[in-house]
Write an enzyme that holds these catalytic residues in place. Structure first.
Site, PDB file in Angstrom:
ATOM      1  N   GLU A 436       0.822  -1.220   0.000  1.00 26.47           N
ATOM      2  CA  GLU A 436       0.000   0.000   0.000  1.00 26.47           C
ATOM      3  C   GLU A 436       0.850   1.261   0.000  1.00 26.47           C
ATOM      4  OE1 GLU A 436      -2.893  -0.298  -0.768  1.00 26.47           O
ATOM      5  OE2 GLU A 436      -3.260  -2.382  -0.277  1.00 26.47           O
ATOM      6  N   GLY A 437       1.974   1.208  -0.694  1.00 26.25           N
ATOM      7  CA  GLY A 437       2.895   2.335  -0.741  1.00 26.25           C
ATOM      8  C   GLY A 437       3.943   2.170   0.341  1.00 26.25           C
TER       9      GLY A 437
END
Length: 582
Positions: A436-437
């Protein structure tokens, strides 16, 4: 292993004495949802996590997922546990009542996510991703798509997945190659391959709804040419029943360091039928609705793992007999008597309890952003959540991994072998810093984008809010020390923020991770100040909160000064070495 003990008493303390839950609910017109109801829900959720999910956490890790004749087989017990979870209504906890949700406050959702992550992280990803997919569909899809897919995603009968990453396109999504070609009936034929797709497929039953990023034939280059498509595993008949299998398949299961019970798939889309979600070439805007929700959830994963690892380490430290007492009169003694073991345990606990409080505060801002009667107040709350999202995601997962390692260290050699279960916490916690980053990307988002929201007014408003709380708490004997030390950290953070305004890319890149950690530490200090100010009573819980606030002030917050010195050094020490010299 020790049994999992849900932190319901701490939730109650936060709701009543720190966060003002009842007043917050009344302010947004939800006075019927009070502390008693909230605690009863959390108690039941905790029972499910302790009695159903925790017992299959280790066995699920050992068995893992397998691909058999192209079909995913999850570990024993996971399918039954998921169906029990869905039938119990837990998938619909915070969802919109328009689509069958219960509409309960998001603070209950985040704390449920904490308990899910603590008891069985691999399992918790399934409902978490489904919730994110539902939020993206609700915000951007057509009414027809909403009517077809949202009720069953909310009920848990169907699950969701997010398909972004490709072998050549990870953080840089501008490089993705998956294509979507229009069909004559308004649908699209999606073709390409995605990797790292959590819950890409499973054997729980029902449908799996993928949200897939792809390019239309006439799309411009770069991220401005990416669209979002809803691609179901099974096509849906007009009556809502499942029809033919879509043109998508699992190419393989990823062999991972941790979360072995989570079916992380390589997905192949071969003219799979999908439908556009949102506007053409604006897929990232739609996908970020899901990604921002998932980033908060991932932060909570770090918190949950840390809390679970702490519980195991405390139990072991009280039982394990090694060494002499400090005065030399007793031998052997429980290792919890040794200062270094206490240091590790207190480090973990100081993060977990402050993180839990900050998660709760952030969740209440989300409620204000959605339900406050004043539009201006909604906008302010939404901006604060946007500012704190990278801090929660990266700060919680960095501290969560460090906590898992320290808890493992308490066990000594026993922590390194499978029998005690601690190495699983370390392996599972690691992914939360990456997906998620990555946390480096989150830090760049904070300094490069979030500090500049509304020309810097959003971060300044949060600083003002923190400063006001610190000034009030300084009048309290129980909170004066932590308020003073947090004020010092806040001053360093404010100066750092001012110095980075208008900085070049190298300066931001060199400072980003240290700045986010400084921001997280200051935020934890703020929460400890609030908790200490609320703990003037004589109860054991209040006494423990005061002691923990003092520990955080004297042993953890001093890191802020070192971080400020590192940031002040600027980019030269980082960028001076020629690339060929590495």
């Amino acid at each position: 292993m020790q049994p999992y003990l849900p932190p319901v008493a701490d939730y109650h303390f936060l709701l009543v004495e720190v966060l003002g839950f009842d007043a917050a609910m009344a302010e947004i017109g939800k006075a019927e949802i009070d502390t008693d109801l909230a605690v009863s829900i959390l108690e039941e959720a905790g029972k499910f996590c302790a009695q159903t999910l925790h017992p299959i956490n280790r066995s699920g890790d050992e068995e893992g997922c397998h691909l058999v004749n192209g079909e995913v087989k999850t570990p024993a017990g996971f399918g039954d546990a998921y169906r029990e979870f869905a039938q119990g209504g837990w998938t619909s906890l915070s969802a919109d009542p328009e689509y069958g949700g219960q509409g309960l406050p998001f603070i209950l959702q985040l704390w449920l996510d904490e308990m899910l992550s603590a008891s069985n992280l691999s399992f918790g990803l399934v409902p978490g991703l489904s919730r994110g997919a539902a939020e993206a569909i609700a915000a951007h899809a057509s009414e027809e798509l909403k009517a077809t897919y949202l009720p069953k995603l909310v009920s848990g009968e169907w699950t969701g997945a997010m398909a972004l990453t490709e072998s050549s396109a990870g953080t840089d999504l501008a490089l993705l190659k998956t294509k979507a070609t229009p069909n004559t009936d308004g649908s699209y034929a999606v073709t390409g391959q995605k990797i790292f797709i959590s819950t890409g497929d499973h054997d729980f039953g029902g449908n799996v709804i993928h949200l897939v990023l792809a390019r239309l034939p006439d799309a411009p280059e770069g991220v401005k040419g990416i669209s979002l498509f809803l691609v179901p595993k099974f096509l849906v008949n007009d009556d809502g029943s499942l029809g033919a299998r879509n043109g998508m398949s699992v190419g393989s299961l990823e062999e991972k360091m941790g979360i072995h019970a989570q079916p992380t798939c390589v997905m192949n889309y071969d003219d799979a039928i999908g439908w556009l979600v949102g506007e053409p070439n604006r897929g990232l805007a739609a996908m970020f609705t899901m990604m921002n929700a998932e980033r908060l959830m991932v932060g909570i994963q770090g918190l949950g793992i840390a809390g679970a690892a702490y519980g195991q380490a405390v139990g072991y430290a009280k039982e394990r007999l090694q060494g002499r007492s400090a005065d030399g009169t007793r031998n052997p003694v429980p290792i919890i008597e040794h200062a270094d073991v206490r240091r590790m345990l207190l480090n973990i606990r100081s993060f977990v309890e402050a993180g839990r409080a900050l998660a709760g505060w952030t969740a209440l801002q989300m409620e204000r952003a959605h339900h406050h009667p004043d539009a201006e107040e909604r906008a302010k709350a939404d901006a604060l959540v946007a500012l704190l999202t990278p801090v929660v995601k990266a700060g919680f997962t960095d501290f969560g991994f460090e906590s898992a390692v320290q808890a493992q260290q308490v066990f000594g050699g026993h922590g390194y072998i499978r029998e005690w279960g601690m190495e699983q916490y370390v392996r599972d916690a690691r992914i939360a810093q990456i997906y998620e980053g990555t946390n480096g990307v989150q830090a760049m988002d904070l300094v490069g984008r979030k500090f500049g929201l509304a020309g810097g007014a959003v971060v300044e408003s949060l600083f003002a809010l923190i400063a006001a709380d610190l000034a009030e708490a300084a009048k309290s004997e129980s909170a004066a020390l932590i308020a003073e030390r947090t004020a010092e950290a806040l001053a360093l953070l404010k100066q750092t923020t001012a110095n980075l305004k208008g900085a070049d890319v190298d300066s931001l890149g060199a400072a980003a991770v240290d700045t986010l950690r400084l921001f997280a530490l200051t935020s934890y200090g703020w929460m400890w100040t609030r908790m200490a100010a609320a703990s003037g009573g004589d109860s054991p819980l209040h006494a423990a909160k005061r002691d923990m606030a003092r520990y955080f002030a004297l042993r953890v917050l001093p890191q802020a000064h070192g971080l400020a010195r590192q940031i002040e050094a600027g980019p030269d020490p980082v960028m001076a070495i020629d690339a060929d010299a590495f």
